[in-house]
Every structure is written in C-alpha cells, then in structure tokens.
Design a protein around this motif. Sequence first.
Motif, mmCIF file in Angstrom:
data_model
loop_
_atom_site.group_PDB
_atom_site.id
_atom_site.type_symbol
_atom_site.label_atom_id
_atom_site.label_comp_id
_atom_site.label_asym_id
_atom_site.label_seq_id
_atom_site.Cartn_x
_atom_site.Cartn_y
_atom_site.Cartn_z
ATOM 1 N N ASP A 107 0.501 1.379 -13.490
ATOM 2 C CA ASP A 107 -0.802 1.857 -13.028
ATOM 3 C C ASP A 107 -0.678 2.503 -11.660
ATOM 4 O OD1 ASP A 107 -2.392 0.282 -10.831
ATOM 5 O OD2 ASP A 107 -1.256 -1.238 -11.942
ATOM 6 N N GLY A 108 -1.460 3.554 -11.466
ATOM 7 C CA GLY A 108 -1.280 4.384 -10.287
ATOM 8 C C GLY A 108 -2.335 4.173 -9.217
ATOM 9 N N HIS A 109 -3.024 3.053 -9.284
ATOM 10 C CA HIS A 109 -4.098 2.850 -8.321
ATOM 11 C C HIS A 109 -3.650 1.875 -7.250
ATOM 12 C CE1 HIS A 109 -6.914 4.986 -10.909
ATOM 13 N NE2 HIS A 109 -6.274 4.391 -11.903
ATOM 14 N N ASP A 110 -3.462 2.377 -6.040
ATOM 15 C CA ASP A 110 -3.007 1.442 -5.012
ATOM 16 C C ASP A 110 -3.955 1.355 -3.827
ATOM 17 O OD1 ASP A 110 -2.415 3.923 -4.015
ATOM 18 O OD2 ASP A 110 -0.358 3.432 -3.421
ATOM 19 N N ARG A 111 -5.200 1.776 -4.051
ATOM 20 C CA ARG A 111 -6.171 1.611 -2.970
ATOM 21 C C ARG A 111 -6.276 0.137 -2.569
ATOM 22 N NH1 ARG A 111 -10.707 4.215 -0.932
ATOM 23 N NH2 ARG A 111 -9.383 6.031 -1.109
ATOM 24 N N GLY A 112 -6.372 -0.702 -3.585
ATOM 25 C CA GLY A 112 -6.491 -2.135 -3.310
ATOM 26 C C GLY A 112 -5.290 -2.659 -2.540
ATOM 27 N N ALA A 113 -4.105 -2.209 -2.938
ATOM 28 C CA ALA A 113 -2.887 -2.653 -2.264
ATOM 29 C C ALA A 113 -2.870 -2.179 -0.815
ATOM 30 C CB ALA A 113 -1.653 -2.142 -3.012
ATOM 31 N N HIS A 114 -3.362 -0.960 -0.597
ATOM 32 C CA HIS A 114 -3.441 -0.445 0.771
ATOM 33 C C HIS A 114 -4.400 -1.264 1.611
ATOM 34 C CE1 HIS A 114 -1.903 3.931 -0.060
ATOM 35 N NE2 HIS A 114 -0.999 2.994 -0.235
ATOM 36 N N VAL A 115 -5.556 -1.540 1.031
ATOM 37 C CA VAL A 115 -6.573 -2.275 1.782
ATOM 38 C C VAL A 115 -6.048 -3.659 2.172
ATOM 39 C CG1 VAL A 115 -8.832 -3.377 1.595
ATOM 40 C CG2 VAL A 115 -8.538 -1.025 0.812
ATOM 41 N N ILE A 116 -5.389 -4.306 1.218
ATOM 42 C CA ILE A 116 -4.904 -5.654 1.519
ATOM 43 C C ILE A 116 -3.743 -5.593 2.523
ATOM 44 C CG2 ILE A 116 -3.138 -6.013 -0.273
ATOM 45 C CD1 ILE A 116 -5.699 -8.587 -0.110
ATOM 46 N N SER A 117 -2.929 -4.534 2.440
ATOM 47 C CA SER A 117 -1.841 -4.374 3.407
ATOM 48 C C SER A 117 -2.380 -4.272 4.827
ATOM 49 C CB SER A 117 -1.008 -3.127 3.101
ATOM 50 O OG SER A 117 -0.325 -3.276 1.875
ATOM 51 N N ARG A 118 -3.406 -3.453 4.965
ATOM 52 C CA ARG A 118 -3.978 -3.276 6.308
ATOM 53 C C ARG A 118 -4.635 -4.548 6.801
ATOM 54 N NH1 ARG A 118 -6.802 2.251 7.783
ATOM 55 N NH2 ARG A 118 -7.121 0.932 9.596
ATOM 56 N N ALA A 119 -5.348 -5.210 5.904
ATOM 57 C CA ALA A 119 -6.036 -6.438 6.299
ATOM 58 C C ALA A 119 -5.011 -7.488 6.726
ATOM 59 C CB ALA A 119 -6.887 -6.957 5.146
ATOM 60 N N PHE A 120 -3.923 -7.582 5.982
ATOM 61 C CA PHE A 120 -2.876 -8.551 6.332
ATOM 62 C C PHE A 120 -2.235 -8.191 7.678
ATOM 63 C CE2 PHE A 120 -1.519 -10.631 2.040
ATOM 64 C CZ PHE A 120 -2.806 -11.135 1.929
ATOM 65 N N ARG A 121 -2.005 -6.896 7.848
ATOM 66 C CA ARG A 121 -1.423 -6.477 9.130
ATOM 67 C C ARG A 121 -2.345 -6.866 10.284
ATOM 68 N NH1 ARG A 121 -1.863 -0.389 10.590
ATOM 69 N NH2 ARG A 121 -3.928 -1.198 11.051
ATOM 70 N N ASP A 122 -3.645 -6.594 10.087
ATOM 71 C CA ASP A 122 -4.587 -6.892 11.155
ATOM 72 C C ASP A 122 -4.735 -8.390 11.375
ATOM 73 O OD1 ASP A 122 -4.900 -4.232 11.517
ATOM 74 O OD2 ASP A 122 -6.776 -4.064 10.386
ATOM 75 N N ALA A 123 -4.356 -9.170 10.367
ATOM 76 C CA ALA A 123 -4.378 -10.619 10.530
ATOM 77 C C ALA A 123 -3.105 -11.110 11.221
ATOM 78 C CB ALA A 123 -4.533 -11.297 9.169
ATOM 79 N N GLY A 124 -2.222 -10.171 11.559
ATOM 80 C CA GLY A 124 -1.010 -10.538 12.282
ATOM 81 C C GLY A 124 0.190 -10.775 11.395
ATOM 82 N N PHE A 125 0.055 -10.459 10.110
ATOM 83 C CA PHE A 125 1.203 -10.624 9.217
ATOM 84 C C PHE A 125 2.116 -9.399 9.300
ATOM 85 C CE2 PHE A 125 -1.748 -12.977 5.970
ATOM 86 C CZ PHE A 125 -2.006 -13.937 6.929
ATOM 87 N N GLU A 126 3.367 -9.611 8.918
ATOM 88 C CA GLU A 126 4.251 -8.476 8.695
ATOM 89 C C GLU A 126 4.178 -8.128 7.227
ATOM 90 O OE1 GLU A 126 7.691 -9.281 12.026
ATOM 91 O OE2 GLU A 126 8.228 -9.291 9.902
ATOM 92 N N VAL A 127 3.825 -6.903 6.960
ATOM 93 C CA VAL A 127 3.614 -6.502 5.577
ATOM 94 C C VAL A 127 4.643 -5.463 5.153
ATOM 95 C CG1 VAL A 127 1.983 -5.532 3.934
ATOM 96 C CG2 VAL A 127 1.147 -6.871 5.868
ATOM 97 N N ILE A 128 5.283 -5.715 4.051
ATOM 98 C CA ILE A 128 6.170 -4.725 3.470
ATOM 99 C C ILE A 128 5.483 -4.217 2.214
ATOM 100 C CG2 ILE A 128 8.408 -4.363 2.379
ATOM 101 C CD1 ILE A 128 9.091 -7.001 4.249
ATOM 102 N N TYR A 129 5.272 -2.921 2.164
ATOM 103 C CA TYR A 129 4.597 -2.366 1.004
ATOM 104 C C TYR A 129 5.621 -1.699 0.100
ATOM 105 C CZ TYR A 129 1.689 0.506 -1.935
ATOM 106 O OH TYR A 129 1.128 1.106 -3.028
ATOM 107 N N SER A 130 5.538 -1.992 -1.175
ATOM 108 C CA SER A 130 6.597 -1.571 -2.098
ATOM 109 C C SER A 130 6.484 -0.108 -2.507
ATOM 110 C CB SER A 130 6.557 -2.431 -3.357
ATOM 111 O OG SER A 130 5.420 -2.079 -4.136
ATOM 112 N N GLY A 131 5.301 0.440 -2.446
ATOM 113 C CA GLY A 131 5.083 1.751 -3.060
ATOM 114 C C GLY A 131 4.714 1.576 -4.524
#
Lengths: 370, 139
Positions: free
Chosen positions: B20-44
Amino acid sequence: MSRAVESDLVERLLDGEHRALARAITKIESQSPGYRDIVSELHAHTGDASVVGITGSPGAGKSTLVDKLAKYYRDQGETVGVIAVDPSSPYTGGAVLGDRIRMASNVGDMDVFFRSMSARGQLGGLSTATADAVKALDAFGKDRIIIETVGAGQNEVDVVKTADTVIVLVQPGSGDDVQMLKAGILEIGDLFVVNKADMEGASRTVAELQEMIHLRDDPRANLDTGHHGVEAFDDAGHGHGGHDGHGPDDADADADTDADTDEPPVWTPQVLETVATTGEGIDELVETLDDHRDYLDASGELAEKARKRAGEEIRQLLRSDVNRLLEAELDRRGGVEEFAEAVVEKETDPYAVAEDVLEPLRECLDDRDD
Amino acid sequence: MSADSEQRTIRCLIAKVGLDGHDRGAHVISRAFRDAGFEVIYSGLHRAPDEIIQATVQEDVDVLGISILSGAHNTLVPKVMAGLEEYGALDDTLVIVGGIIPEEDRPGLLEQGVDAIFGPGTPMQETIDFVKENAPERA
C-alpha cells in the motif's frame, strides 16, 4: 550490570552475532553503564577495516552514494558496515533518521550492517560514540566501514575525522556549497566528488573545486600540476596524487610522487564526478579510494593518523571525565545556580569560582609530583 | 558510578510493509514521535518483511511500529515476527501495528507477539504514552 554480561556480549559480537553488535552499539551510543568495558575489550580486535567518511550538505546524495559503494564492495565479497549520523532536535532531543530509505541496493542483506545514529548533544560525545561504534564494526569483522554525516559544523567534521579517507560530496551548480567548503571542510577532503554530474553546472563546479584545491596553502602541495581530478576521471581513476608511480600512464606531471625520487609521496585531493542514482563513476571512485589507501600505507600516514586519533580519543575521554568530576563537585557545593547568583550580585567572579572549584583537583595532582 | 548516568532515548522504527502506498499516517506518527523526543527511523514505502527485520535488528530499536493499510497484515506481520525471533530480537522489541486491522484479526496478531494495535482515530498522545510506558528496559 556485571562485568560478565559485557564479556558475554563481546564474545557473541566476536562470534558474528548481529544482535550482539547492534546491542553493543546501543550501549556505546547511550553510554550506558559498562560500555567502556565493552570498548576496552573490543579494542584489541580492531584495525583490519578500511574506514571511509562521507560528508556533504543535505540532498547532495550521500546516502545514495553510500548505498552504491556498499553494493560494489558486497559484489566483491566484502562485508560492509555503515554508520549514518543525523542531526537531532536541540529542543526535544527527537530525531528522524531517514538515510536508511536510500539503501535500496542492499535490501535484506545482513552483511551490510547499517546503523543510524543521532547527535544526542553530548559535549564532543558524538565523535567518541562514532569512533567507538566503528571499533565495534571493525572488531565484528567488517572489511569496509563507511561513516556518513551532514557536513554542517565542527561536530560533524570531528566525526568524519574518524575515517582514514574523507570524501566530500558536492552538488553541481550550487555556489553555496562551494562557499561552505571554504569554511573549513575543504581541508578535510581527500576526495571531492561532484555528484549528480549529469546536472547542469557540474563541470563548472568541478573546475571551481580544482581551483580551490590548488589554492590551498599546503607547503607540500604541488601547486602547479594542473587538473588532476579531471585526468583521474578521464583515465578511469588511475589517480596520480598518491601513487608511488609504477603505473605506465603516471609519467606526467607527478615527478615528485615517483618512486625513484626519494621524496615521500604526496596526495593531491582528487575531484571526481558521479551519478549515484545510476552508479556512474562508482568504479572510478572505488579505485581512487584504493589509491588513497595505498598512499596512506606507503607514506606512513595511516600509522600517523592512527596515533593522532588515539591521542585525540584519550584527550576527549579525559575532557569529558574531568568535566563530569567537576560537575559533581559543583553539585556538592550547592549547584552552579548558587555560584551564578553570586557572580551576578558581584560577590565574586567566574574566574574566582572556577579557581575555587578546581583547587582540590589541582592540589591533588601537584601532590603526586614525586 | 552515578556519573555514568545514561541518557535514555527511545528508538523507534516506523515501517511501511507491503504494497500500500499511503504513508501519510506513518509520516504523522514519525513527526509526533520525534516531537515526543524519540529517535525515529522511517523505513520508506513498500518494504519487504526482510528489510524490516534487517532494520529492526541492526538499529536495535526499542519500538517497531508497522503501518499497514492494505489488508495484508495476516501475511506480512507473521513474517516479520518470525524474522525477529530468528535474530533474537522479538523479546525486547515492542511491536505495535497501526492501520486498518479488522476486529476479528486482532487476537491473532496479538497472539503472535504484537503488543498493541492502534486503529484509525487513536489519539496521538495515547500511542506516545503507550510507547513510553511499555518500551522495553534495555540492560
């Protein structure tokens, strides 16, 4: 956490267990208790890998190039370790580490060990952590180690210095990039790679770089040897600078690096062109990297670099350790805020406070003068 | 030694598995995690289970977040879980799944070792709190 656990981890790492390598790097990165024992134990097993650092501005194509390099080495049957350093937010400490996305050529290949690290804002800690992570990969048995970082500041420059050979990646047509290079990154590059060489302005960027390289105020640099990089590129990367001159087509312009003169070999930074997305120029890049490695060996600079690095590591460790001791001492004396208040109220001054806090340490060291 | 005090940073891999080609949700959660102070690795996008396993093992992440909207979770998730097991990474990785997961599929995934499933509309803070509370202790 007992000593035995660390030893066990080191043992499993040396046995080639990926999970142990990953965990060791986690401990190194977070400086968790016991990480020093791990690095100490690993140290004896290091020294076999060749380490290349790649730096350049965001979007220059570092990750894509790293991917292609890793693929090349894998095709030759060598194992590869990659450490990609990304900035983290100074506000939340959070980070998005995205370089993995570009590692498309090495999908699912466990013999390419790719690890993202972020600058966690420790004082000078990043270069220490990177150097230690490189040791872990080296001890694990990786033949080639690549360190990738955004070339933005001193921190990053320190990081790449962990490498034997440093590649500076430049985008064509961006005057700004070359401006950035003036600020100090120019000095650390052994190789300059103009990536996206199929873009407009690439040849101008190559020319500009060459001009800057030859303007460098290095007394050892051969200032009038013209356009090394272009030649090196044209004749498939038989780089000139560091060769001890056995190659037949090495006759021109490189008298001072010929083996039959007794002068030590000199390396003139090379300028290469690549198109990382298609893999164009990768062969030349690898050859030039090997040339530089040969040069390092022949000139004795490899050993010299290792000594310098070790010295720098010792200093760095001492700095951060002494810093911690003094922080603890500050806390014992009521914390820095109290002193700061006194300084603001003009009851004392920063120098007097520093002297006061430092005194016991100084005395202690002076007493050992026997 | 107390001076060796560790800076605990939670590391997460946010992974898009399958077609599936929809990664808006993955982007949103990546940013939210980053802003929570996590280190986020996004797979693509479009990652194979093997890639996710490789990344989880090598990056030694505390949390693996898999986003699947395609409906192929019953095929893909077990592959990932088996790979983590193989490399000894299953026990100390918190695995969460986000996306469209029908109610009747959830027990099966949880049984395989998935720690939590967050459907559409889950408040971001709820996910962040869950991660903070359940991120495995790293020795």
